[in-house]
Design an enzyme around this catalytic site. Sequence first.
Site, short mmCIF file in Angstrom:
data_model
loop_
_atom_site.label_atom_id
_atom_site.label_comp_id
_atom_site.label_asym_id
_atom_site.label_seq_id
_atom_site.Cartn_x
_atom_site.Cartn_y
_atom_site.Cartn_z
N CYS A 137 -170.64 75.49 -27.72
CA CYS A 137 -169.77 76.41 -27.60
C CYS A 137 -168.26 75.23 -26.93
O CYS A 137 -168.46 74.63 -25.70
CB CYS A 137 -169.88 77.25 -26.57
SG CYS A 137 -167.99 77.86 -26.39
N CYS B 247 -166.42 76.73 -23.71
CA CYS B 247 -166.94 76.34 -22.77
C CYS B 247 -166.58 74.39 -22.48
O CYS B 247 -166.41 74.54 -21.40
CB CYS B 247 -168.78 76.87 -22.87
SG CYS B 247 -168.60 78.57 -23.55
#
Length: 454
Positions: A53, A56
């Site tokens: 991600c 993230c």
Amino acid sequence: MAARRRGAALRLCATVFLLDVAFCKGYVEDLDESFKENRKDDIWLVDFYAPWCGHCKKLEPVWNEVGLEMKSIGSPVKVGKMDATSYSSIASEFGVRGYPTIKLLKGDLAYNYRGPRTKDDIIEFAHRVSGALIRPLPSQQMFEHVQKRHRVFFVYIGGESPLKEKYIDAASELIVYTYFFSASEEVVPEYVTLKEMPAVLVFKDETYFVYDEYEDGDLSSWINRERFQNYLTMDGFLLYELGDTGKLVAIAVIDEKNTSVEHTRLKSIIQEVARDYRDQFHRDFQFGHMDGNDYINTLLMDELKVPTVVVLNTSNQQYFLLDRQIKNTEDMVQFINNVLDGTVDAQGGDSILQRLRRIVFDAKSTIVSIFKSSPLMGCFLFGLPLGVISIMCYGIYTADTDGGYIEERYEVSRSETESPELVEESKGKQEPRSGDSLVPAVQEPKDVLEKKKD
């Protein structure tokens, strides 16, 4: 010599940076399946992430700073992170549906963080939620301290009552957004006047508002509406949050880098209305300004000229554009009143037609953004499938054409080989055999005879 010094300095900086990163990471624990059983004795602030991600990865250095800060100030909150793809069963138990997801876990309760992903905002969220649900204000000095520290906060004044029970229920739901306090009537500042007790107040914008059950309805809904300051610098996240309030949002869309009179005047007019007419409009309106029109254009699927003013109904995606030139505060107040009484036509909405239009607009915007950011990638993503489809269609078309041609040739050649045999057979049928009775021959059609002659 200078080059060697520069190289040594760069290596030193790189070493310090890596040590700093490693130092920060040391205060963020990597959690595994044992976390489910061991967590209940402590308060945890957890980042549920996925290794692939992008958001993230962007949050990771901020999260390391959060861990360092919480440790340095002696907070009882422990900071950790968990790979939600490796421990998906645990993540699903906590209701993780996207990445990254930040939750504060306290006993059997789990609180979602929905604010900006900055160090200060995340730490304030942890302090607010990890502490007491409703914090007492025992003195006027403490009350003044809270006023200086918090831009918006709610206070229950009075003893035990059904209103306090509703206040506690609302606080348990909305503690993720704002602070809740309780105080006696003696602690409240002298400028506060209360018609009846008990009461719930919100302090913001250097003033206060008292909850009126008859006028404001459900207490939780009122708190959710009033948890924002009256004037805000708008962005996409704030507009999303304001969608739950049911308020209309009046926005001055300007270019903050442009210091011309028109841009600064519209912003000042909105600020004056928010300040001077707050008692009249605070129940129905939120005010603010937005830098640039990119987000608004995407939201409205329209091209707004800057500067301008737009009124958004974020609950049903309707919007109202100016029907007059705004020269002063009185013009703006008149426009707002016309929006409230329905004399200004609403545009947009959430009808089926608008939803279909949104799908087409989003698809078009995505394609255009891909080609603008990376033309080669756009050609590959869209050109390759179109090329494959074109080749398949061409193959299907040419296969049908050739097959028909071959079949046609086969039929022609077959008719050519069979025609002499048919002629011989027809001649044999016409010649009478010996012993047979003479029967008058049936005259064949003229066109058949002509073919035989040919």
